[in-house]
Write an enzyme that holds these catalytic residues in place. Sequence first.
Site, PDB file in Angstrom:
ATOM      1  CG  HIS A  88      20.491 -36.750   2.785  1.00 17.96           C
ATOM      2  ND1 HIS A  88      20.854 -37.894   3.458  1.00 17.96           N
ATOM      3  CD2 HIS A  88      21.646 -36.154   2.414  1.00 17.96           C
ATOM      4  CE1 HIS A  88      22.171 -37.974   3.517  1.00 17.96           C
ATOM      5  NE2 HIS A  88      22.673 -36.926   2.879  1.00 17.96           N
ATOM      6  CE  LYS A 122      11.921  -2.883  -5.698  1.00 20.98           C
ATOM      7  NZ  LYS A 122      12.472  -4.232  -5.865  1.00 20.98           N
ATOM      8  CB  CYS A 177      -0.858   0.035   1.250  1.00 25.51           C
ATOM      9  SG  CYS A 177      -1.975  -1.349   1.394  1.00 25.51           S
ATOM     10  NE  ARG A 235       4.619   1.709  -1.055  1.00 24.81           N
ATOM     11  CZ  ARG A 235       5.254   2.090   0.042  1.00 24.81           C
ATOM     12  NH1 ARG A 235       6.270   2.902  -0.046  1.00 24.81           N
ATOM     13  NH2 ARG A 235       4.881   1.662   1.220  1.00 24.81           N
ATOM     14  CG  ASN A 255       0.211   2.507   3.592  1.00 22.42           C
ATOM     15  OD1 ASN A 255      -0.809   2.485   2.898  1.00 22.42           O
ATOM     16  ND2 ASN A 255       1.375   2.948   3.161  1.00 22.42           N
ATOM     17  N   GLY A 256      -0.838  -0.674   6.566  1.00 17.78           N
ATOM     18  CA  GLY A 256      -0.567  -1.479   7.755  1.00 17.78           C
ATOM     19  C   GLY A 256      -1.726  -2.411   8.062  1.00 17.78           C
ATOM     20  CD  GLU A 297      17.877 -14.062  -5.970  1.00 20.80           C
ATOM     21  OE1 GLU A 297      17.305 -14.144  -4.874  1.00 20.80           O
ATOM     22  OE2 GLU A 297      17.673 -13.141  -6.789  1.00 20.80           O
ATOM     23  CD1 TRP A 349       0.126  -6.141  -3.017  1.00 19.18           C
ATOM     24  CD2 TRP A 349       0.141  -6.612  -0.831  1.00 19.18           C
ATOM     25  NE1 TRP A 349       0.662  -7.399  -2.857  1.00 19.18           N
ATOM     26  CE2 TRP A 349       0.684  -7.718  -1.524  1.00 19.18           C
ATOM     27  CE3 TRP A 349       0.058  -6.696   0.563  1.00 19.18           C
ATOM     28  CZ2 TRP A 349       1.138  -8.866  -0.895  1.00 19.18           C
ATOM     29  CZ3 TRP A 349       0.503  -7.846   1.203  1.00 19.18           C
ATOM     30  CH2 TRP A 349       1.037  -8.906   0.473  1.00 19.18           C
ATOM     31  CE  LYS A 392      15.164 -11.787  -8.195  1.00 21.33           C
ATOM     32  NZ  LYS A 392      15.217 -11.945  -6.741  1.00 21.33           N
ATOM     33  CD  GLU A 424      10.327 -12.947  -6.386  1.00 21.39           C
ATOM     34  OE1 GLU A 424       9.925 -11.984  -5.741  1.00 21.39           O
ATOM     35  OE2 GLU A 424      11.519 -13.090  -6.709  1.00 21.39           O
TER      36      GLU A 424
HETATM   37  C1  F6R Z   1      12.679 -11.225  -4.320  1.00 21.01           C
HETATM   38  C2  F6R Z   1      12.429  -9.945  -3.647  1.00 21.01           C
HETATM   39  C3  F6R Z   1      12.068  -9.977  -2.221  1.00 21.01           C
HETATM   40  C4  F6R Z   1      12.856  -8.915  -1.435  1.00 21.01           C
HETATM   41  C5  F6R Z   1      12.387  -8.911   0.026  1.00 21.01           C
HETATM   42  C6  F6R Z   1      13.206  -7.981   0.880  1.00 21.01           C
HETATM   43  O1  F6R Z   1      12.901 -11.046  -5.682  1.00 21.01           O
HETATM   44  O2  F6R Z   1      12.499  -8.901  -4.234  1.00 21.01           O
HETATM   45  O3  F6R Z   1      12.249 -11.251  -1.684  1.00 21.01           O
HETATM   46  O4  F6R Z   1      14.207  -9.222  -1.534  1.00 21.01           O
HETATM   47  O5  F6R Z   1      11.032  -8.525   0.082  1.00 21.01           O
HETATM   48  O6  F6R Z   1      13.078  -6.654   0.477  1.00 21.01           O
HETATM   49  P1  F6R Z   1      14.086  -5.540   0.994  1.00 21.01           P
HETATM   50  O7  F6R Z   1      15.430  -5.897   0.449  1.00 21.01           O
HETATM   51  O8  F6R Z   1      13.543  -4.269   0.436  1.00 21.01           O
HETATM   52  O9  F6R Z   1      14.059  -5.586   2.486  1.00 21.01           O
END
Ligand code: F6R
Length: 608
Positions: free
Chosen positions: A502, A603, A2, A27, A100-101, A479, A76, A483, A486
């Site tokens: 295992h 984000k 949000c 975001r 927000n929250g 990672e 969001w 990715k 996502e």
């Molecule tokens: C994965 C991704 C998320 C962020 C996570 C932490 O592609 O983007 O897993 O890495 O939400 O975000 P920050 O680094 O902003 O604390």
Amino acid sequence: MCGIIGIAGRADITAPLMEGLARLEYRGYDSAGLAVVGSEDAEPKRRRCVGQVKALAQNLRTQGLSGEVGIAHTRWATHGTPSEENAHPLVSGTIALVHNGIIENFRPLRSELEAAGYRFESNTDSEVIVHLIHHQLVATEDLAEAVRAVVKRLQGQFALAVISSSDPDCIVAVRSGSPLVLGCGDGQNSVASDASALAGLARQAVFLEEGDLATIAADRIAIEDRNAAPVTRSPVPLKSGQEVRLGQYEYHLQREIFAHPDSIRAVLADRLQGDRVSAFDDFAGLLDRVEGISIAACGSSYLAAEVARHWFEELAGLPCQAEIASEYRYRAQVIQPNTLFLTLSQSGETADTLAAFKKAQGQGYLTTLSMCNAPLSSLPRLSDIEFMLNAGPEISVASTKVVSASLVALLLLAMTLARRNGLTSSREAELVGALRALPEQVQQVLQRDADFEQQAVAIASQNHALFIGRRAFYPIALEGALKLKELSYIHAEGHAAGELKHGPLALVDENMPVIALAPADDLISKLESNLQEIKARGGRLYVITDQSLASRLQAELECAVIPLPDTHAVTAPILYLVSVQLLACHVGLHRNTNLDQPRNLAKSVTVE
Ligand code: F6R
């Protein structure tokens, strides 16, 4: 996540509000809305819609709206589906609110309000706040006083912005667990959930502290602390926002992956002096006392910390614990003397990382250091030492170029701490040379784009995938899996290669792509045995390896091989990081997903 933007001006503020909303789009959100009041209005005027801010803009073009004071929001969904009814601003009579929250005690509050005759139009936790404020205004006519009284009843974390047609000159805003920043402009003041939304609106920013309540009018801002005492918070200059253009790319994600070399150059700039790391020279005395490192982070930032754990232990000989921040905050820690507490966060606002930081404060750590990419965000402002990653704005929800910048920053710290533990100047010079060579080597990885695209086609037709690696390449495998999930919605798992037998080996058959990270290091023969086990069970192998090993592995394993430039063993994880991100990007492109805004994700995750 949000986003909030509010403006108190003297002329119509609808257009700048919409520009602010557009700056919050990065975001991630599912609906948007705004509400404005003017001196003639009996009630706030509001527009909301599901989907993109541009749909809201279209609505405004056809139906018009104007007012001198207003609030707007990108939502969001947490409580209640993405729908127009659940979109903010929420209204109760003369009051409109954005939030927000999360309000944890919304259920009893809702029952109480329903019993008092309030009718709820949404399924949100937030709607109780607007009705509570409306109800409170029976007891007091002062909006700020009513908001202050209501805030005392709320449990959870929140940032609020409230307007009222009975008090049409101002916005009342409160910070309690979710960030809020005020913008001071000429003849207009503003409030937002992050400073980037204030670009073009304000010259200076004022960050609210926890519990602060601000009354924002066009010509004045008044702030009270959590005890309702008037306070002054120092303003900081606001740099004009860097405009980000897509250029030749379809998605910001692609542009950001191809910006890895630049982000590595940027994080290194001014942090090396000749053959030595100078990044932490100002803190040499303090860092000399470090006997251990504890890192808290989330998602890809956490995985970068897991890679760095190997550097802290192998290069600096220091015990290092990397921990998922949402676990750290609810776990009992045993803190060894002289431990450095480090947070790593692209946004600097991730709620779990902030909560871990707050828990760590006052627990006896030697000092706190934050590595962060967002200037003026909460974590660097709160930490004893801030280290800016300087990778430039990252728009795509999935973090890419900032992860390589984070790894470089962590390696600089590991090298600094290693001096005390026997890192010779010639070894330091060798590692500095490896760091200086990195941008060019990463560029060479990116030049193999077509190889990644070719392998991605086959992976894109499957529904599952495994990534495997050993030591520092195990978190890179994680990672890769993160990715791929996502960006392509393919179910993917990352495993330590030695762990396959295992359990996870049971998943391997002719429909299971296995992406193996196979650097030319002392464990390569062990890894090759793991790869043979996969081959023997019909798994589809995709091996990412160093150039020097590529033809031998291809001949022996008869599988797809993507060669990377030979590099220094210490910096190699950074090349492999770029390679798994590029592969996941191409799989996503083939599956036609929205690479910049993966479904359900946001984000800057500012809720727990
Ligand atoms: C994965 C991704 C998320 C962020 C996570 C932490 O592609 O983007 O897993 O890495 O939400 O975000 P920050 O680094 O902003 O604390």
